[in-house]
Design an enzyme around this catalytic site. Sequence first.
Site, short mmCIF file in Angstrom:
data_model
loop_
_atom_site.label_atom_id
_atom_site.label_comp_id
_atom_site.label_asym_id
_atom_site.label_seq_id
_atom_site.Cartn_x
_atom_site.Cartn_y
_atom_site.Cartn_z
N ASN A 16 89.12 56.59 64.39
CA ASN A 16 90.07 56.93 63.65
C ASN A 16 89.96 57.90 62.13
OD1 ASN A 16 93.25 56.45 63.00
ND2 ASN A 16 92.26 55.98 60.97
N GLU A 17 90.30 59.21 62.43
CA GLU A 17 90.04 60.09 61.12
C GLU A 17 88.87 60.41 60.53
OE1 GLU A 17 94.71 59.03 59.56
OE2 GLU A 17 93.12 58.59 58.30
N ASN A 18 87.72 60.00 61.29
CA ASN A 18 86.53 60.29 60.90
C ASN A 18 86.03 62.00 60.98
OD1 ASN A 18 86.29 57.57 60.02
ND2 ASN A 18 85.06 56.86 61.84
N SER A 72 90.70 60.77 66.68
CA SER A 72 92.16 60.87 66.15
C SER A 72 92.38 61.23 64.91
CB SER A 72 93.20 60.01 66.85
OG SER A 72 94.39 60.49 66.90
#
Length: 849
Positions: free
Chosen positions: A433-435, A479
């Site tokens: 997530n978002e990395n 994502s």
Amino acid sequence: MKVRTPMSQGWTLRLNTDRHTPEQAPPGLAGTAVPARVPGCVHTDLMAAGLLADPYLDRNEDEASWVGRADWTYVTELPRRNGAFERADLVFDGLDTVAAVHVGGRLLGRTRNMHRSYRFDVTELLTDGPAPLEVAFTSAYVEAEEVRTALGERPNSYPEPFNYVRKMACSFGWDWGPTLVTAGVWREARIEQWSTARLAAVRPHVTVAEDGTGVAEIVVDLDRTATGRDRALRLVAAVGDASTEIAVAPGEHTVTMTVRVPDAALWWPRGYGDQPLYGCTVVLGDCDGGEALDTWERRIGFRTIELDTSADEHGSAFTLRVNGTAVFARGVNWIPDDVFPTRVTPDRYRARLTQAAEAGVDLVRVWGGGIYEDRAFYDVCDEMGLMVWQDFLFACAAYPEEQPLRSEIEAEARENVVRLMPHPSLVLWNGNNENLWGFADWEWEQTLAGDSWGEGYYLGLLPRVVAQTDPTRPYWAGSPWSGSWDRTPNDPDHGTAHSWEVWNRRDYSDYLATVPRFVAEFGWQAPPALATLERALSERPLTADSPGMLHHQKAEDGNGKLNRGLAPHFREPTDFGTWHYLTQLNQARAVAAGVEHWRSHWPRCAGTVLWQLNDCWPVTSWAAIDGDARLKPLYYEMRRLYADRLLTIQDRDGELVLVGCNQGAAVWDTTATVRRIGADGTVLAHAEVALKAAGREVASAGLPESVTQFGDVREEFLVADTWGSPRSWGSPRSSEAESGGEAESGGGLRAVHFPCADREFAYPTASYEVRVSPDGENDALVTVTADTLVRDLLLQADRLDAHARTDHGRVTLLPGESVTWRVSGWPQPDAEAARAALFSVNGVGEVRE
């Protein structure tokens, strides 16, 4: 036959003072044996013993911070082993997180990963009788800080070191969660006794052949005892009524079996078909027959999953196809339902996921800052047709790729892929997530200066693990992720996108500026229900910025963003009741603006995943269901937005059009009556507009100028009805009448469009009649009949009784129209109480605390 003996009784917990004793620890706790529950955690045990105030209430979270900084030891006694078995194993399905396991004073091993299971051979240790078991937990802070010191600082969106330890990241706090760093035996502990061989892992690869045959290719890994190494064995696999048998040669440890099910009934997402599940059983035995040595049982479903990322004129797609059918994903993000996960029972999973399904949800994304959920979660999703998007557990931080983390992460990934792959509801593995976004756009690359940060996991290790272990499912690197470093990870024209400029910096009208291919995160905050606040906070009076309210608002400048979000739309609220109503309403409207816009652009946009379905404690957040399981107005709005049929008025190149979004299989052929209406209720113009949307398609029609040519935009608005001119909404036994003047009742739908902000519109003062009548024991009907236009009328059931609930949310009434709410859990119905619990945009002048 293998015998499993759960180790759930007789545990005690003590504060380990070998290194230090936190100053905040209660006097006398050191050396005191506290009764402990397994599965459980230190916080819940201390609360049960009266040694820790509930950290969910007031600002008790601060007083509980010492617990996560302390070391703890769990103690019990293991039974003498049964000599009829060759082997006895001590098994932990989950230890949270850094622990040393001793039996009879002997160190069996050390753990440093909450997301793995552990197995220790204790055969010789239990031969002479019962033996003491100690599980000594070191503070996760100590582990994380030692790894950080060894490997160096890495960027992190939060000030806690969760990216250095394999533990539920949100234990360390989030912008919706408290900082409560847990420790404990958090999943089942047991003794397993067995002989000859056992089933170490079973991996069913489930596919559907072109002729409709269901194919289950089952890979079985065996663990053998010393005497079992040279023995021939027998495996029998059955799926439904079909089965196959195979001989396992001496010394063989991995075999593959294939079971074919002719004309297999297909598993579908909810709304697309049924969810048939087949019992899948693998039995291990001796070739000589006799009692089975071990058995594995699950339920599987036959379906195909594809992720379409093909290029087109808009960029590249991100569309899930189930059994060849393209799906617009109506999704929600899922966080752990409690900061203390052991309190989430199978019944609680079922209740929360049932709420999701009843809101029209067909996809649940298990977010990467939480846990791989319990089997009960995925079982319910299998049954209900809720597709599961499963993140690997990385979120909002740079994760080192050096040891000791790398080997832990690979072992964790392999184990959890195997554990979850039998579930047909699982449709996608997601790397993080978002990395990837953080590295590219949050200045991580410059800060890291070449240090590892997780790319090797997301683009190397994890896709390899999925390809080797679970090749029937797609993997996506993260994502948001656009699919290539040739473009920014959060490019809306490619892959998945997160929309957070809206809320953080921009008004929700900016949702209309783009059409992402798949919106994996978006949302807007609002406070929880008033009854939830009153239970969690003792301060009176409650105000938006009272100390307790601010403590239960974890987002950076969260209340500032709430207030700035109101400003473009409403006049500044002057009392807490109005502020509470308007912020909840604004949340519902913001999400509606996004979903209506994006759904209207199907198939270019192929899904929306709301942030978020649920809360883990009482807090102001983006959730649709608050921390006390009360439904916020957003929940009811989601039910309208995610219904198979959605009617909406949209702007296309400066012209207003009527759009019918049809996610059902049948053709939607309807005629809408579109009216331009004055603020006083006068019909100024009307037209009949035909819409015909094929199954799973969107249709639009332009609106005639006679309707859209507003005189004074401050005094006129549009209403489109597919039901003609209704006079009564709602039903005593139905929750179909929905929200915002955009409703469905008896097969009809309504959409409204106001051409200016509420603060500028010349609303009449809301006037309406309220009638209340009992409807069985503890239930009542509340009927409101409007004398004037009443915008976004909402009945807040928890103001009637803390346990009361209604069957639908906000509704806009024209003069003469009625709406009926059914209220359950209201033992003393009263019309004046009902009136006091009603709020509307043009009826907010009353001061109601």
